[in-house]
Motif scaffolding. Structure first.
Motif, PDB file in Angstrom:
ATOM      1  N   THR A 195     -92.571  20.515 -87.560  1.00  0.00           N
ATOM      2  CA  THR A 195     -93.847  20.274 -86.865  1.00  0.00           C
ATOM      3  C   THR A 195     -93.773  19.005 -86.026  1.00  0.00           C
ATOM      4  O   THR A 195     -94.783  18.337 -85.821  1.00  0.00           O
ATOM      5  N   MET A 200     -98.400  17.957 -87.483  1.00  0.00           N
ATOM      6  CA  MET A 200     -99.261  18.366 -88.589  1.00  0.00           C
ATOM      7  C   MET A 200     -98.598  17.947 -89.896  1.00  0.00           C
ATOM      8  O   MET A 200     -97.518  18.437 -90.242  1.00  0.00           O
ATOM      9  N   ASP A 202     -98.716  18.275 -93.399  1.00  0.00           N
ATOM     10  CA  ASP A 202     -99.308  19.089 -94.457  1.00  0.00           C
ATOM     11  C   ASP A 202     -98.284  19.423 -95.537  1.00  0.00           C
ATOM     12  O   ASP A 202     -97.065  19.354 -95.319  1.00  0.00           O
ATOM     13  N   THR A 203     -98.814  19.814 -96.678  1.00  0.00           N
ATOM     14  CA  THR A 203     -97.996  20.351 -97.769  1.00  0.00           C
ATOM     15  C   THR A 203     -98.696  21.592 -98.313  1.00  0.00           C
ATOM     16  O   THR A 203     -99.919  21.699 -98.247  1.00  0.00           O
ATOM     17  N   THR A 204     -97.924  22.514 -98.844  1.00  0.00           N
ATOM     18  CA  THR A 204     -98.496  23.671 -99.507  1.00  0.00           C
ATOM     19  C   THR A 204     -97.502  24.202-100.517  1.00  0.00           C
ATOM     20  O   THR A 204     -96.283  24.032-100.346  1.00  0.00           O
ATOM     21  N   THR A 217     -94.184  19.540 -94.205  1.00  0.00           N
ATOM     22  CA  THR A 217     -93.865  19.499 -92.778  1.00  0.00           C
ATOM     23  C   THR A 217     -93.013  18.268 -92.477  1.00  0.00           C
ATOM     24  O   THR A 217     -93.049  17.271 -93.204  1.00  0.00           O
ATOM     25  N   PHE A 220     -95.079  15.223 -92.225  1.00  0.00           N
ATOM     26  CA  PHE A 220     -95.454  14.663 -93.528  1.00  0.00           C
ATOM     27  C   PHE A 220     -94.423  13.638 -93.979  1.00  0.00           C
ATOM     28  O   PHE A 220     -94.765  12.554 -94.460  1.00  0.00           O
ATOM     29  N   GLN A 236    -101.769  18.500-104.601  1.00  0.00           N
ATOM     30  CA  GLN A 236    -101.187  19.839-104.669  1.00  0.00           C
ATOM     31  C   GLN A 236    -100.948  20.262-106.116  1.00  0.00           C
ATOM     32  O   GLN A 236    -101.166  21.424-106.480  1.00  0.00           O
ATOM     33  N   TYR A 314    -104.421  10.671 -94.296  1.00  0.00           N
ATOM     34  CA  TYR A 314    -104.227  12.036 -93.800  1.00  0.00           C
ATOM     35  C   TYR A 314    -105.125  12.300 -92.599  1.00  0.00           C
ATOM     36  O   TYR A 314    -104.694  12.851 -91.574  1.00  0.00           O
ATOM     37  N   HIS A 318    -104.089  12.861 -88.410  1.00  0.00           N
ATOM     38  CA  HIS A 318    -104.524  14.029 -87.652  1.00  0.00           C
ATOM     39  C   HIS A 318    -105.659  13.697 -86.681  1.00  0.00           C
ATOM     40  O   HIS A 318    -106.284  14.614 -86.123  1.00  0.00           O
TER      41      HIS A 318
END
Length: 350
Positions: A195, A200, A202-204, A217, A220, A236, A314, A318
């Protein structure tokens, strides 16, 4: 094809007008997300409904009525509706690039979104096409439920198909493992999403118990220090502990039950649609409770101030202003970010 061109032009105009308005509002980054979810996505869905009502897919596919013809027609309608959505999305990229001060070309953004559209069209085709086969509603509902659960279980392998993904190098992998242990996040392996242009951070986590994969990402890794990254990973871990994703998916499947009952002509249509809408609101409330539980879990792990600082960082990365609402949006699966931060600050003060 004239209809496709007309809808694409309307979408292009809608995206350009919406982008021009959003850039003049406060907190434009958050407003762009609302533009996508509240205006451009419904327009793409409306385009699909128009194509479906007019039998556009069957006309393009040659009018076949068998299983293959149904699948092909449905896929064509979904894909073309997605292309109309991309036309509406295209003029917003320049605005996002401006308000976030990032180097994201329109071509790259459209290529990335095009992969999403293609993958989503395939998935939606498998879900929608069986509805025209005449199978009993109970069988269809069971098939949709199995398919949704299967997609969630296969997400660790599906995401690399629609996104640019790489394995972390030895040093990065060691750092992520150390941060994960501090955060209490248990996964089988890690993948990094590219990214750098979108920025961006992010984590998932996706997958089933025993094979959960963490996606982080590249932004991140670049944007956050160890303390911030640990706190966000702890969130998370809290989402995993509170089963936030299971709450969302379970709520979605639950809301489909009244609709399939109506499809079977067992009960009155509009009252059942009302029941489904009520279940949507209720399931999203349950999901928001799960997000709060995840924040509490992270606060117990690393401290509420650390989690609040991480969420503020965060938002800053963004270019977002944390939003606050007196009453939560009943159609949101997460409480406003500002409300979450304030709640954690109150916990720290206590």
């Amino acid at each position: 094809m004239f209809l496709v061109v007309v809808l694409a032009v309307i979408g292009l105009s809608l995206g350009a007008l919406g982008s021009a308005i959003v850039q003049r509002l406060s907190n434009p980054v958050a407003r762009y997300r609302q533009l996508y979810l509240g205006v451009l996505l419904p327009f793409a869905l409306l385009s699909y409904a128009v194509f479906r009502l007019l039998g556009f897919g069957y006309a393009v596919a040659g009018g076949g009525t068998g299983t293959v013809g149904t699948l092909l027609a449905t896929f064509i309608e979904l894909l073309v509706a997605g292309a109309v959505g991309l036309a509406a999305y295209a003029p917003t990229v320049r605005g996002v690039r401006s308000v976030r001060d990032i180097e994201l070309s329109t071509g790259r953004a459209l290529a990335r979104m095009g992969r999403y559209v293609l993958g989503l069209s395939v998935f939606a085709t498998v879900v929608i096409a069986p509805l025209e086969t005449g199978l009993p509603s109970v069988v269809l509902l069971a098939a949709v439920a199995v398919l949704v659960v299967a997609v969630q279980a296969a997400a660790p392998w599906i995401i690399p198909v629609v996104r640019s993904v790489r394995r972390p190098d030895e040093s990065t992998g060691a750092t992520l493992n150390r941060l994960r242990e501090r955060a209490g996040l248990t996964v089988r392996d890690v993948r990094i999403l590219d990214t750098d242009r979108e920025e961006m951070a992010d984590t998932t986590v996706r997958g089933v118990p025993g094979y959960r994969r963490l996606f982080v990402t590249s932004t991140f890794l670049d944007a956050f220090d160890d303390e911030t990254a640990t706190a966000l990973l702890a969130v998370q871990a809290g989402r995993q502990d509170a089963r936030v994703l299971a709450r969302v998916v379970g709520g979605l499947l639950l809301t489909l039950v009244p609709l399939f009952v109506a499809l079977a002509d067992v009960g009155p249509l509009w009252p059942l649609v009302g029941v489904s809408l009520g279940l949507v609101v209720g399931s999203l409330w349950v999901a928001r409770r799960g997000v709060r539980a995840a924040d509490d879990h992270a606060a117990d792990r690393v401290g509420p101030d650390a989690v609040a600082d991480a969420l503020e960082r965060y938002a800053a990365v963004h270019d977002m202003e944390p939003s606050r609402r007196r009453f939560a949006n009943p159609f949101s699966k997460s409480p406003p970010l500002g409300n979450r931060i304030d709640r954690l600050r109150e916990q720290a003060a206590e």
